[in-house]
Scaffold this motif. Structure first.
Motif, short mmCIF file in Angstrom:
data_model
loop_
_atom_site.label_atom_id
_atom_site.label_comp_id
_atom_site.label_asym_id
_atom_site.label_seq_id
_atom_site.Cartn_x
_atom_site.Cartn_y
_atom_site.Cartn_z
N VAL A 119 0.83 -1.20 0.00
CA VAL A 119 0.00 0.00 0.00
C VAL A 119 0.87 1.26 0.00
CG1 VAL A 119 -1.62 1.34 1.40
CG2 VAL A 119 -2.01 -1.11 1.05
N ASN A 120 1.92 1.26 0.80
CA ASN A 120 2.82 2.42 0.84
C ASN A 120 3.52 2.64 -0.49
OD1 ASN A 120 2.19 3.00 3.50
ND2 ASN A 120 3.88 1.79 4.34
N ALA A 121 3.94 1.54 -1.11
CA ALA A 121 4.63 1.65 -2.40
C ALA A 121 3.67 2.10 -3.51
CB ALA A 121 5.27 0.31 -2.77
N HIS A 122 2.41 1.78 -3.36
CA HIS A 122 1.42 2.09 -4.39
C HIS A 122 0.97 3.55 -4.34
CE1 HIS A 122 -1.19 0.54 -7.51
NE2 HIS A 122 -2.24 1.14 -6.96
N GLY A 123 1.19 4.19 -3.21
CA GLY A 123 0.85 5.61 -3.10
C GLY A 123 -0.64 5.85 -3.16
N ASN A 124 -1.04 6.91 -3.87
CA ASN A 124 -2.45 7.30 -3.91
C ASN A 124 -3.19 6.74 -5.11
OD1 ASN A 124 -1.35 8.81 -5.93
ND2 ASN A 124 -1.96 10.80 -5.11
N ARG A 125 -2.59 5.77 -5.79
CA ARG A 125 -3.30 5.12 -6.91
C ARG A 125 -4.36 4.17 -6.38
NH1 ARG A 125 1.60 2.62 -9.96
NH2 ARG A 125 2.30 2.47 -7.80
N PRO A 126 -5.33 3.79 -7.22
CA PRO A 126 -6.43 2.94 -6.74
C PRO A 126 -5.95 1.57 -6.26
CG PRO A 126 -6.98 3.96 -8.85
CD PRO A 126 -5.52 4.22 -8.61
N LYS A 127 -6.67 1.03 -5.30
CA LYS A 127 -6.39 -0.31 -4.79
C LYS A 127 -7.70 -0.97 -4.40
CE LYS A 127 -4.91 1.93 -0.48
NZ LYS A 127 -4.90 3.29 -1.05
N ILE A 128 -7.74 -2.30 -4.53
CA ILE A 128 -8.94 -3.04 -4.18
C ILE A 128 -8.56 -4.26 -3.34
CG2 ILE A 128 -10.10 -2.30 -6.30
CD1 ILE A 128 -9.78 -5.14 -7.37
N VAL A 129 -9.49 -4.69 -2.50
CA VAL A 129 -9.36 -5.93 -1.74
C VAL A 129 -10.46 -6.86 -2.21
CG1 VAL A 129 -9.60 -6.99 0.54
CG2 VAL A 129 -8.28 -4.88 0.29
N ILE A 130 -10.11 -8.11 -2.49
CA ILE A 130 -11.09 -9.09 -2.95
C ILE A 130 -10.95 -10.37 -2.14
CG2 ILE A 130 -11.08 -8.15 -5.30
CD1 ILE A 130 -9.37 -10.54 -6.16
N GLY A 131 -11.97 -11.21 -2.17
CA GLY A 131 -11.85 -12.52 -1.53
C GLY A 131 -13.11 -12.93 -0.81
N GLY A 132 -13.18 -14.21 -0.49
CA GLY A 132 -14.33 -14.76 0.22
C GLY A 132 -13.89 -15.59 1.40
N PRO A 133 -14.18 -15.17 2.62
CA PRO A 133 -13.83 -15.98 3.79
C PRO A 133 -14.42 -17.38 3.65
CG PRO A 133 -14.59 -13.82 4.47
CD PRO A 133 -14.85 -13.91 2.99
N PRO A 134 -13.71 -18.43 4.07
CA PRO A 134 -14.19 -19.81 3.95
C PRO A 134 -15.62 -19.95 4.44
CG PRO A 134 -11.95 -19.82 4.72
CD PRO A 134 -12.37 -18.38 4.68
N CYS A 135 -16.38 -20.76 3.73
CA CYS A 135 -17.83 -20.72 3.89
C CYS A 135 -18.44 -21.98 4.50
CB CYS A 135 -18.47 -20.49 2.53
SG CYS A 135 -18.00 -21.73 1.29
N GLN A 136 -17.64 -22.95 4.93
CA GLN A 136 -18.23 -24.21 5.39
C GLN A 136 -19.24 -24.02 6.50
OE1 GLN A 136 -14.97 -23.54 5.07
NE2 GLN A 136 -13.79 -25.31 4.41
N ALA A 137 -18.97 -23.10 7.41
CA ALA A 137 -19.86 -22.92 8.55
C ALA A 137 -21.14 -22.18 8.18
CB ALA A 137 -19.14 -22.17 9.67
N TYR A 138 -21.14 -21.49 7.02
CA TYR A 138 -22.32 -20.76 6.59
C TYR A 138 -23.20 -21.57 5.66
CZ TYR A 138 -19.42 -16.73 7.96
OH TYR A 138 -18.63 -15.84 8.62
N SER A 139 -22.60 -22.49 4.92
CA SER A 139 -23.34 -23.20 3.89
C SER A 139 -24.44 -24.05 4.50
CB SER A 139 -22.40 -24.07 3.06
OG SER A 139 -21.95 -25.18 3.82
N LEU A 140 -25.47 -24.30 3.71
CA LEU A 140 -26.58 -25.12 4.19
C LEU A 140 -26.11 -26.52 4.51
CD1 LEU A 140 -29.36 -23.90 1.71
CD2 LEU A 140 -28.88 -23.09 4.02
N VAL A 141 -25.22 -27.07 3.67
CA VAL A 141 -24.68 -28.41 3.92
C VAL A 141 -23.83 -28.41 5.19
CG1 VAL A 141 -23.13 -30.19 3.05
CG2 VAL A 141 -24.73 -29.08 1.50
N GLY A 142 -23.01 -27.37 5.34
CA GLY A 142 -22.16 -27.28 6.53
C GLY A 142 -22.97 -27.17 7.80
N ARG A 143 -24.05 -26.39 7.76
CA ARG A 143 -24.88 -26.24 8.95
C ARG A 143 -25.60 -27.54 9.28
NH1 ARG A 143 -27.42 -20.99 6.54
NH2 ARG A 143 -29.26 -21.54 7.74
N SER A 144 -26.02 -28.28 8.25
CA SER A 144 -26.64 -29.57 8.49
C SER A 144 -25.65 -30.53 9.14
CB SER A 144 -27.15 -30.15 7.17
OG SER A 144 -27.67 -31.44 7.35
N ARG A 145 -24.41 -30.48 8.65
CA ARG A 145 -23.36 -31.35 9.21
C ARG A 145 -23.06 -30.95 10.65
NH1 ARG A 145 -19.52 -30.15 5.79
NH2 ARG A 145 -20.28 -31.63 4.25
#
Length: 508
Positions: A119-145
């Motif tokens: 972030v420091n090296a990138h300065g004031n240019r645009p930046k984005i964060v992407i990703g999906g936290p693991p979902c086993q505990a949220y999924s319908l199958v995971g909750r059933s399990r």
């Protein structure tokens, strides 16, 4: 570094589907502004896949480098030899994936420090964060399990709160935009009988209230429905955040929650995704791939034995189906002759999909097919596969439920007829989008039976990857089980590309 580069911080990256799609976006001059600065992934085989793909991105605009990458894909050189040929690019790829598998929550000191450096090296240019936290505990199958686990407590399940690690990164990086993906089940998940999703939205709008780190606030948008008030986005129902991938050119009914956060000081508003004019079918997506036979489990495995078994089953299946369908006589179920269990041979034809998706699949296509090898199945399951695929064909695309199977094909499960496992043997119909590709493919192929009874098998990793819209030159590392898990857990890259186009228009 170029003045218009957009830094991408990819969290919980899996094999890289979300990053692949976004980083592939080009502007009107053919320039790719999204540059992945780091990808965080804790699973070792997915981390290998990420690093291989990171190297590809650094080599693909170099003719010699691209040829070397193809040589690796087709088995002419080893992965180690490829990396040794291009030490500078290889080191950059390893740096991008943090040199080894790492996990948010366990390796925060290292990961956070690296993010601060970028972030420091990138300065004031645009930046984005992407990703999906693991979902086993949220999924319908995971909750059933989880419901079947003695003394299970959602309040102490760390997987329910991994999104807070995502919040910490938002507080540190303060990106212009973030994209967070998760399973549909998160909309109805609860802790202490309190819905998780509304609290998650509130936390994402103001990460500081969770992290204690002074930082930016965000407006959170849906990518499929315009906000009632773009300046202060609000939506009528939580399902407004649900994206149905099959509506956007992905040959798969994959429904996921994807949130787009825009920093409060940015006075522009994102567009929504443009739906595709047609749904892509399974046959359109995979029919050009080499035809294969299944393997035989717990007995001699060769072509002649397999052909004898499938031919014998064909007679049984036609007899059984004649009780439900009047047009079975025209059905040809005889096995294809001379098939192998794996093939790297290019079939010589392109996928039968729209031009944009076809070009996406075959861009920089190697002269071989990757990750295309079948499983071995028990003879009794092969009979069920043949019945299921033939039934699906005769019915016009409806796979048989357990109650539609003749008693002589019923597996030895006490609850077979109860409906609890209604889709245990499911054919992916040729004339429809597939059902959701999941990591359960790593355990068995019963839910992912190929529509062609003459091949009598489950889908390969490459076929699953096509349904997930990974390009044909995307190499999945690890053993076959690990490859299935990676494909099943990924975000479809072709959908991610369309999200990236929305982001680029917003950040211009």
């Amino acid at each position: 570094m170029k003045a218009d580069e957009i830094l991408v911080i990819d969290l919980f990256a899996g094999p890289g589907g979300l990053g692949e799609g976004i980083s592939s976006v080009t502007d009107e001059n053919g320039y790719r502004p999204f540059k992945i600065g780091l990808s965080v992934e804790k699973e070792s085989s997915a981390h290998l896949t990420l690093t291989t793909r990171a190297l590809y991105r650094k080599l693909k605009d170099n003719r010699q480098g691209l040829q070397s990458y193809h040589d690796y894909l087709c088995g002419q050189i080893t992965r180690e030899e490829l990396f040794d040929q291009y030490p500078e690019e290889a080191e950059a790829a390893r740096t991008e994936t943090l040199h080894k598998p790492r996990a948010l929550g366990d390796d925060n000191e290292f990961i956070h420090e690296r993010i601060k450096q970028l972030v420091n090296a990138h300065g004031n240019r645009p930046k984005i964060v992407i990703g999906g936290p693991p979902c086993q505990a949220y999924s319908l199958v995971g909750r059933s399990r989880n419901a079947g686990i003695k003394d299970y407590n959602a309040e102490t399940d760390k997987r329910n709160f991994l999104y807070k690690e995502y919040l910490k990164v938002l507080s540190i990086a303060q990106p212009d935009v973030f994209v967070m993906e998760n399973v549909r089940g998160i909309l109805s998940a609860k802790v202490k009988d309190k819905p998780i999703f509304p609290q998650m939205l509130e936390d994402l709008r103001n990460p500081e209230q969770v992290t204690g780190i002074h930082g930016a606030k965000y407006n959170v948008y849906s990518l499929v429905k315009p906000a009632n008030d773009p300046a202060n986005p609000d939506y009528d129902k939580t399902s407004d955040f649900l994206i149905k991938a099959e509506d956007y050119g992905v040959p798969q009914a994959r429904h996921r929650v994807i949130l787009l956060g825009v920093r409060e000081d940015i006075d522009r508003y994102p567009d929504t995704l443009l739906p595709s004019s047609e749904h892509v079918t399974v046959e359109q997506a995979i029919s050009d791939l080499p035809k294969l036979r299944s393997g035989l489990s717990k007995q001699k495995d060769d072509n002649k034995a397999w052909e004898r078994i499938v031919e014998r089953h064909a007679k049984t299946v036609k007899r059984l189906l004649s009780k439900s369908f009047s047009n079975t006589e025209e059905l040809d179920l005889k096995p294809r002759k001379g098939l192998s269990r794996s093939s790297k041979d290019i079939a010589g034809v392109d996928p039968k999909v729209s031009r944009h998706l076809r070009d996406w699949y075959i861009d920089n296509k190697p002269k071989c097919v990757l990750n295309h090898e079948t499983r071995a199945h028990m003879e009794s399951d092969l009979l069920r596969y043949a019945y299921s695929s033939a039934y699906t064909y005769l019915s016009g695309g409806s796979s048989p439920k357990s109650k539609s199977f003749p008693d002589q094909l019923a597996p030895a499960h006490g609850n077979w007829k109860t409906g609890a496992h209604d889709d245990r043997f499911r054919t992916q119909a040729a004339n429809k989008s597939s059902t959701t590709v999941t990591s359960h493919m790593s355990k068995d192929g019963h839910y992912f039976i190929h529509y062609d009874p003459k091949q009598c098998r489950s889908l390969t990793v490459r076929e699953a990857a096509r349904l997930q819209t990974f390009p044909d030159n995307y190499k999945f590392e690890g053993n076959r089980t690990q490859q299935y898990v990676q494909v099943g857990n990924a975000v479809p890259p072709y959908l991610a590309k369309q999200i990236g186009e929305v982001l680029l228009e917003l950040l211009r």
